[in-house]
Design an enzyme around this catalytic site. Structure first.
Site, PDB file in Angstrom:
ATOM      1  N   ASP A 151      -3.673  24.609 -34.271  1.00 21.54           N
ATOM      2  CA  ASP A 151      -2.394  24.658 -33.244  1.00 21.54           C
ATOM      3  C   ASP A 151      -1.166  24.815 -34.187  1.00 21.54           C
ATOM      4  O   ASP A 151      -0.178  24.271 -33.606  1.00 21.54           O
ATOM      5  CB  ASP A 151      -2.378  23.574 -32.207  1.00 21.54           C
ATOM      6  CG  ASP A 151      -3.694  23.781 -31.020  1.00 21.54           C
ATOM      7  OD1 ASP A 151      -4.259  24.698 -31.171  1.00 21.54           O
ATOM      8  OD2 ASP A 151      -3.937  22.636 -30.971  1.00 21.54           O
ATOM      9  N   GLU A 152      -1.185  25.420 -35.398  1.00 25.82           N
ATOM     10  CA  GLU A 152      -0.112  25.133 -36.208  1.00 25.82           C
ATOM     11  C   GLU A 152       0.331  26.599 -36.847  1.00 25.82           C
ATOM     12  O   GLU A 152       1.126  26.913 -37.514  1.00 25.82           O
ATOM     13  CB  GLU A 152      -0.050  24.295 -37.259  1.00 25.82           C
ATOM     14  CG  GLU A 152       0.042  22.824 -36.988  1.00 25.82           C
ATOM     15  CD  GLU A 152       0.133  21.813 -37.870  1.00 25.82           C
ATOM     16  OE1 GLU A 152       0.559  22.343 -39.056  1.00 25.82           O
ATOM     17  OE2 GLU A 152      -0.219  20.672 -37.671  1.00 25.82           O
TER      18      GLU A 152
END
Length: 289
Positions: A233-234
Site C-alpha cells: 500500500d505504498e
C-alpha cells in the site's frame, strides 16, 4: 481520384515521455512531429525541480506510418535520454481485473467499459474465489478462478503471469483483490498494475479500515488508487477521493459511502493510465488531466 493514387489516412497519436530536464526538449519533439506532418492538438509538460526530470504528453494527428514516427521520436529520445511511448490515441488498453468477493469496483469498471466511457478492453476477470463468476458472465467476460493459499501462492502467481502473457494484457487492476502480491510479482507488473485501497492512504492500512476510521472519529473518509509495488500500500499514488462524514455515521454507513469513493477513484486512475496520462516520477506520479 486517379487510379494508383496513394491515400494516406490521418491517425491520432499520443506520445508520453520523461527525461532529464534541459533546454530544447519541447522544440525538438514538436520539430520531429512537424517534419512528419504532425499537427499537435494537445500538449502538456512539467519539469520537476525536485528530481530534475521533465515530463510531457502530446496528442497529435499525422498521416505518417507508425514506424516512421517511432524512428523520428527515437532519434530525439536518444539525444535527450528519454523514456517514451507512442500509441494510437483512444486505443482500448487490454486489461485483466482481479477480484475476491466484493463486486462494487469490478462491476463499475465492467459497466463503464460497456458504456464506452472507459478506454479499456477487459479481456478477463480473475478471482481467488468463484464468487463473482456470474457477474463476469453477465458482462460476457471469461472468468478464471485461481485460488490462493500459503502453499499454492507461488503457483497461483505463476498462473496469473502466464495468463497476462497469453492474453497480451497491458494492465492489471486489483479491484478489491484481497491478496498481497509477492515482491517478484509486483516487480514483474511494475508500472502496469493498479490497486484500490479502501481508505485515504497512508492512514488506516490493513484490515477493516472503515472500522479503524470510525474508532478514530474521522471527519473525512476516502480511497486511494495507486500502482502496486513490493511495499504494501505504498506504491505511487495516482488518484485519491474523499467524502465528508461526522459522528453520526456507523462503521457500516462509512463502508457503504466508502464503496462509492473507491469506485470513483479507481475508475479515474484506470482511465488516466489507459490514456497515457500518468508518468512515474520516482515514488510519485505526474498526472496530466
Amino acid at each position: 481520384m486517379r487510379l494508383g493514387t496513394l491515400v494516406r489516412m490521418t491517425s491520432s497519436w499520443v506520445l508520453s515521455l520523461s527525461c532529464p530536464d534541459q533546454p530544447g526538449i519541447v522544440h525538438a519533439v514538436s520539430g520531429a512531429l512537424a517534419e512528419h506532418d504532425g499537427n499537435i492538438t494537445e500538449s502538456q509538460q512539467f519539469g520537476d525541480p525536485d528530481t530534475g526530470l521533465f515530463f510531457m504528453r502530446v496528442e497529435f494527428a499525422s498521416a505518417a506510418p507508425q514506424g516512421e514516427l517511432e524512428t523520428a521520436i527515437g532519434r530525439v529520445g536518444d539525444r535527450f535520454g528519454m523514456t517514451w511511448r507512442l500509441d494510437v490515441a483512444g486505443r482500448r488498453m487490454r486489461t485483466i481485473v482481479m477480484v475476491s468477493k466484493s463486486a462494487h469496483c469490478v462491476n463499475d469498471l465492467l459497466f463503464r467499459e460497456r458504456a464506452k466511457t472507459l478506454p479499456v478492453d477487459i479481456v478477463a476477470v480473475v478471482g481467488n474465489h468463484p464468487t463473482l463468476q456470474d457477474l463476469a458472465a453477465f458482462y460476457g467476460k471469461p472468468f478464471h478462478h485461481i485460488p490462493v493459499t500459503a502453499d499454492s501462492k507461488p503457483d497461483a502467481e505463476a498462473a496469473l503471469l502466464s495468463l497476462v502473457e497469453e492474453l497480451d494484457a497491458e494492465l492489471v487492476v486489483l479491484a478489491r483483490y484481497m491478496q498481497i502480491l509477492s515482491p517478484d510479482l509486483s516487480e514483474a507488473l511494475r508500472g502496469r498494475a493498479i490497486n484500490i485501497h479502501h481508505s485515504f492512504l497512508p492512514s488506516f492500512k490493513g484490515a477493516r479500515p472503515y472500522f479503524q476510521a470510525h474508532d478514530r472519529g474521522v471527519k473525512l473518509i476516502g480511497a486511494t488508487a495507486h500502482y502496486v509495488t513490493s511495499d504494501l500500500d505504498e506504491g505511487p499514488i495516482i488518484e485519491q477521493d474523499v467524502e465528508r462524514v461526522d459522528h453520526t455515521y456507523t462503521p457500516e454507513s462509512l463502508t457503504a459511502i466508502g464503496a462509492d469513493v473507491e469506485r470513483r477513484a479507481l475508475a479515474r486512475a484506470v482511465r488516466w493510465h489507459a490514456e497515457h496520462r500518468v508518468l512515474l516520477d520516482g515514488h510519485r506520479t505526474i498526472v496530466f488531466k
